[in-house]
Design a protein around this motif. Structure first.
Motif, PDB file in Angstrom:
ATOM      1  N   PHE A  20     -73.629 -51.512 -72.160  1.00  0.00           N
ATOM      2  CA  PHE A  20     -74.426 -51.446 -73.374  1.00  0.00           C
ATOM      3  C   PHE A  20     -75.483 -52.544 -73.353  1.00  0.00           C
ATOM      4  O   PHE A  20     -75.238 -53.657 -72.895  1.00  0.00           O
ATOM      5  CB  PHE A  20     -73.538 -51.578 -74.608  1.00  0.00           C
ATOM      6  N   THR A  21     -76.660 -52.219 -73.835  1.00  0.00           N
ATOM      7  CA  THR A  21     -77.757 -53.175 -73.812  1.00  0.00           C
ATOM      8  C   THR A  21     -77.844 -53.989 -75.097  1.00  0.00           C
ATOM      9  O   THR A  21     -78.603 -54.938 -75.163  1.00  0.00           O
ATOM     10  CB  THR A  21     -79.099 -52.453 -73.599  1.00  0.00           C
ATOM     11  N   GLN A  25     -70.618 -55.086 -82.478  1.00  0.00           N
ATOM     12  CA  GLN A  25     -69.877 -53.835 -82.595  1.00  0.00           C
ATOM     13  C   GLN A  25     -70.699 -52.731 -83.264  1.00  0.00           C
ATOM     14  O   GLN A  25     -70.704 -51.586 -82.811  1.00  0.00           O
ATOM     15  CB  GLN A  25     -68.581 -54.068 -83.386  1.00  0.00           C
ATOM     16  N   THR A  26     -71.407 -53.045 -84.318  1.00  0.00           N
ATOM     17  CA  THR A  26     -72.187 -52.043 -85.038  1.00  0.00           C
ATOM     18  C   THR A  26     -73.301 -51.475 -84.166  1.00  0.00           C
ATOM     19  O   THR A  26     -73.509 -50.261 -84.118  1.00  0.00           O
ATOM     20  CB  THR A  26     -72.786 -52.653 -86.310  1.00  0.00           C
ATOM     21  N   LYS A  27     -74.004 -52.339 -83.442  1.00  0.00           N
ATOM     22  CA  LYS A  27     -75.108 -51.891 -82.590  1.00  0.00           C
ATOM     23  C   LYS A  27     -74.607 -51.105 -81.393  1.00  0.00           C
ATOM     24  O   LYS A  27     -75.211 -50.105 -81.003  1.00  0.00           O
ATOM     25  CB  LYS A  27     -75.934 -53.086 -82.138  1.00  0.00           C
ATOM     26  N   LYS A  33     -73.209 -43.590 -80.061  1.00  0.00           N
ATOM     27  CA  LYS A  33     -73.393 -42.349 -80.818  1.00  0.00           C
ATOM     28  C   LYS A  33     -74.720 -41.684 -80.471  1.00  0.00           C
ATOM     29  O   LYS A  33     -74.800 -40.460 -80.407  1.00  0.00           O
ATOM     30  CB  LYS A  33     -73.312 -42.620 -82.319  1.00  0.00           C
ATOM     31  N   LEU A  34     -75.752 -42.479 -80.220  1.00  0.00           N
ATOM     32  CA  LEU A  34     -77.043 -41.929 -79.823  1.00  0.00           C
ATOM     33  C   LEU A  34     -76.939 -41.230 -78.470  1.00  0.00           C
ATOM     34  O   LEU A  34     -77.456 -40.131 -78.289  1.00  0.00           O
ATOM     35  CB  LEU A  34     -78.095 -43.034 -79.779  1.00  0.00           C
ATOM     36  N   PHE A  35     -76.262 -41.849 -77.516  1.00  0.00           N
ATOM     37  CA  PHE A  35     -76.064 -41.225 -76.208  1.00  0.00           C
ATOM     38  C   PHE A  35     -75.263 -39.927 -76.339  1.00  0.00           C
ATOM     39  O   PHE A  35     -75.559 -38.936 -75.683  1.00  0.00           O
ATOM     40  CB  PHE A  35     -75.368 -42.183 -75.250  1.00  0.00           C
ATOM     41  N   CYS A  36     -74.235 -39.928 -77.195  1.00  0.00           N
ATOM     42  CA  CYS A  36     -73.437 -38.714 -77.403  1.00  0.00           C
ATOM     43  C   CYS A  36     -74.268 -37.622 -78.075  1.00  0.00           C
ATOM     44  O   CYS A  36     -74.123 -36.440 -77.747  1.00  0.00           O
ATOM     45  CB  CYS A  36     -72.206 -39.026 -78.241  1.00  0.00           C
ATOM     46  N   LEU A  37     -75.142 -37.994 -78.997  1.00  0.00           N
ATOM     47  CA  LEU A  37     -76.023 -37.033 -79.648  1.00  0.00           C
ATOM     48  C   LEU A  37     -76.946 -36.369 -78.629  1.00  0.00           C
ATOM     49  O   LEU A  37     -77.119 -35.148 -78.633  1.00  0.00           O
ATOM     50  CB  LEU A  37     -76.839 -37.726 -80.738  1.00  0.00           C
ATOM     51  N   VAL A  38     -77.519 -37.166 -77.741  1.00  0.00           N
ATOM     52  CA  VAL A  38     -78.383 -36.624 -76.697  1.00  0.00           C
ATOM     53  C   VAL A  38     -77.596 -35.679 -75.795  1.00  0.00           C
ATOM     54  O   VAL A  38     -78.075 -34.602 -75.434  1.00  0.00           O
ATOM     55  CB  VAL A  38     -79.023 -37.772 -75.877  1.00  0.00           C
ATOM     56  N   HIS A  39     -76.376 -36.051 -75.456  1.00  0.00           N
ATOM     57  CA  HIS A  39     -75.531 -35.206 -74.622  1.00  0.00           C
ATOM     58  C   HIS A  39     -75.289 -33.850 -75.293  1.00  0.00           C
ATOM     59  O   HIS A  39     -75.412 -32.800 -74.659  1.00  0.00           O
ATOM     60  CB  HIS A  39     -74.197 -35.905 -74.351  1.00  0.00           C
ATOM     61  N   ASN A  40     -74.975 -33.867 -76.581  1.00  0.00           N
ATOM     62  CA  ASN A  40     -74.698 -32.624 -77.300  1.00  0.00           C
ATOM     63  C   ASN A  40     -75.947 -31.761 -77.464  1.00  0.00           C
ATOM     64  O   ASN A  40     -75.881 -30.539 -77.370  1.00  0.00           O
ATOM     65  CB  ASN A  40     -74.075 -32.930 -78.661  1.00  0.00           C
ATOM     66  N   ILE A  41     -77.081 -32.377 -77.706  1.00  0.00           N
ATOM     67  CA  ILE A  41     -78.335 -31.618 -77.826  1.00  0.00           C
ATOM     68  C   ILE A  41     -78.671 -30.942 -76.501  1.00  0.00           C
ATOM     69  O   ILE A  41     -79.104 -29.785 -76.465  1.00  0.00           O
ATOM     70  CB  ILE A  41     -79.478 -32.521 -78.311  1.00  0.00           C
ATOM     71  N   GLU A  42     -78.469 -31.663 -75.397  1.00  0.00           N
ATOM     72  CA  GLU A  42     -78.719 -31.056 -74.080  1.00  0.00           C
ATOM     73  C   GLU A  42     -77.773 -29.892 -73.812  1.00  0.00           C
ATOM     74  O   GLU A  42     -78.169 -28.897 -73.211  1.00  0.00           O
ATOM     75  CB  GLU A  42     -78.585 -32.108 -72.980  1.00  0.00           C
ATOM     76  N   LYS A  43     -76.520 -30.009 -74.247  1.00  0.00           N
ATOM     77  CA  LYS A  43     -75.578 -28.898 -74.086  1.00  0.00           C
ATOM     78  C   LYS A  43     -76.039 -27.682 -74.869  1.00  0.00           C
ATOM     79  O   LYS A  43     -75.976 -26.547 -74.379  1.00  0.00           O
ATOM     80  CB  LYS A  43     -74.180 -29.315 -74.553  1.00  0.00           C
TER      81      LYS A  43
END
Length: 52
Positions: A20-21, A25-27, A33-43
């Motif tokens: 993580f860059t 914990q919050t960031k 969650k952003l990476f997971c959102l991108v993954h789901n949109i690509e699916k």
């Protein structure tokens, strides 16, 4: 029953999420969650969702 492992493999190898860059914990949670959102949109795009 599905497997969760392909999601982590995709994030690590294809998206380059090896560490993580951000700090805190919050960031880190928001970045993951952003990476997971991108993954789901690509699916959805690969499955042809919304092409009609």
């Amino acid at each position: 029953m599905g497997s969760v492992e392909p999601v982590f493999a995709n994030l690590r190898h294809n998206k380059g999420l090896r560490h993580f860059t951000l700090r805190g914990q919050t960031k880190v949670d928001a970045q993951f969650k952003l990476f997971c959102l991108v993954h789901n949109i690509e699916k959805l795009a690969k499955a042809g969702y919304g092409t009609r």
